[in-house]
Design a protein around this motif. Structure first.
Motif, short mmCIF file in Angstrom:
data_model
loop_
_atom_site.label_atom_id
_atom_site.label_comp_id
_atom_site.label_asym_id
_atom_site.label_seq_id
_atom_site.Cartn_x
_atom_site.Cartn_y
_atom_site.Cartn_z
N THR A 111 -47.89 -65.88 -19.15
CA THR A 111 -46.63 -65.25 -19.54
C THR A 111 -46.55 -65.22 -21.06
O THR A 111 -47.41 -65.78 -21.75
N THR A 112 -45.52 -64.57 -21.59
CA THR A 112 -45.34 -64.50 -23.04
C THR A 112 -43.87 -64.38 -23.38
O THR A 112 -43.08 -63.88 -22.57
N TYR A 123 -37.76 -67.61 -25.64
CA TYR A 123 -38.02 -69.00 -25.27
C TYR A 123 -36.71 -69.75 -25.07
O TYR A 123 -36.53 -70.49 -24.10
N ILE A 127 -40.88 -72.38 -17.86
CA ILE A 127 -41.92 -73.41 -17.90
C ILE A 127 -41.48 -74.66 -17.14
O ILE A 127 -42.24 -75.24 -16.36
N VAL A 138 -49.39 -69.72 -21.92
CA VAL A 138 -48.25 -69.12 -22.60
C VAL A 138 -48.68 -68.54 -23.94
O VAL A 138 -49.27 -69.24 -24.76
N ALA A 141 -41.55 -64.04 -18.07
CA ALA A 141 -40.98 -65.30 -18.55
C ALA A 141 -39.51 -65.48 -18.16
O ALA A 141 -38.99 -66.60 -18.26
#
Length: 274
Positions: free
Chosen positions: A18-19, A25, A33, A48, A134
């Motif tokens: 994922t990114t 984030y 995560i 990641v 994500a």
């Protein structure tokens, strides 16, 4: 830059990739995560690609790549098309139009180049690479048997959530043992770097992916596993088998932290949906 790594002695069966950037984030990537570590099998690795953000979560299963350092082709693409309206959300058929994601190749190119880089890195050390958006929350223990069942095998190059239009690419499985997987990665990248994406009806990642896999199937280069339905519309991710274990927080659902009851085409029995 590799911040941590998870390399078991034997070949990996599955690697998830994922990114996200800093805002992503903080809004959803960290939760993605955390819930991965809580509910996914302990022998599945997560890669990641983090853009301008330090991932504070430290776990041997999570490998973090510096987005800017590891994706030079993405940087080239951004420089080439950063000033092109048709690559930044502008409908090329209209002189003045509101933003539309269907023509935002720049925004979704992060995903494309992360996938192609991960395919090359994972080739030979894993059987399947799974792209996972994500903004996905895992809410229930995900069994190995299901991941294996959803994986593309044999002549199937990829497994994806098909529907009436272009696919839902929040989850895409790639068969790293397929003889054409490296060719697919090259074609996916070159669709952007060559400018061919501008010739398509739409140019976001799901549409470009769809055009490539459709051509490969037509030319009998590969087969594909369909995880959705050709009759489906809308939020197909949570209405597939995946919805029993994960929730994809598309669009403004990120702020809400959960998809809506109205997104479901049928009643689900899992605690998350009650």
């Amino acid at each position: 830059m590799l911040l941590s790594k998870f390399w078991p002695a034997t070949k990996l069966r599955h690697v998830v990739v994922t990114t996200f950037h800093e805002k992503g984030y903080n809004e959803y990537g960290k939760r993605c995560i955390e819930t991965f570590l809580e509910y996914w099998p302990s022998d599945v690795a997560l890669w990641v690609y983090a853009e301008d953000v330090r991932v504070e979560i430290s776990d041997p299963r999570v490998t973090v790549f510096d987005h800017n350092a590891t994706l030079p082709k993405l940087q080239v693409f951004r420089r080439l098309y950063k000033d092109n309206p048709s690559a930044n959300g502008q409908n090329p058929k209209k002189k003045k139009a509101e933003y539309n994601f269907r023509w935002d190749a720049i925004r979704f190119s992060n995903k494309v180049f992360a996938v192609t880089d991960a395919i090359r890195r994972a080739h030979g050390i894993a059987d399947q690479l799974i792209w996972l958006d994500a903004d996905t929350v895992t809410h229930r223990e995900l069994p190995h048997s299901l991941i294996d069942k959803l994986a593309p095998r044999g002549r199937q190059l990829s497994a994806y959530l098909n529907r009436m239009s272009y696919p839902e690419c929040g989850w895409v499985g790639y068969n790293l043992n397929h003889m054409k997987i490296m060719d697919f990665a090259e074609r996916f990248e070159q669709s952007y770097l060559s400018g061919d994406f501008l010739k398509l009806k739409e140019n976001h990642d799901s549409y470009v992916f769809w055009k490539i896999v459709t051509a490969m199937e037509k030319d009998r280069e590969a087969k594909f596993k369909f995880l959705g339905s050709r009759f489906a519309r809308g939020h197909i991710f949570i209405n597939s088998v995946l919805g029993g274990y994960m929730d994809h927080l598309k669009g403004d659902r990120k702020a809400e932290g959960k998809s809506r009851a109205s997104d479901l085409s049928k009643k689900r029995s899992e605690l998350w949906w009650s």
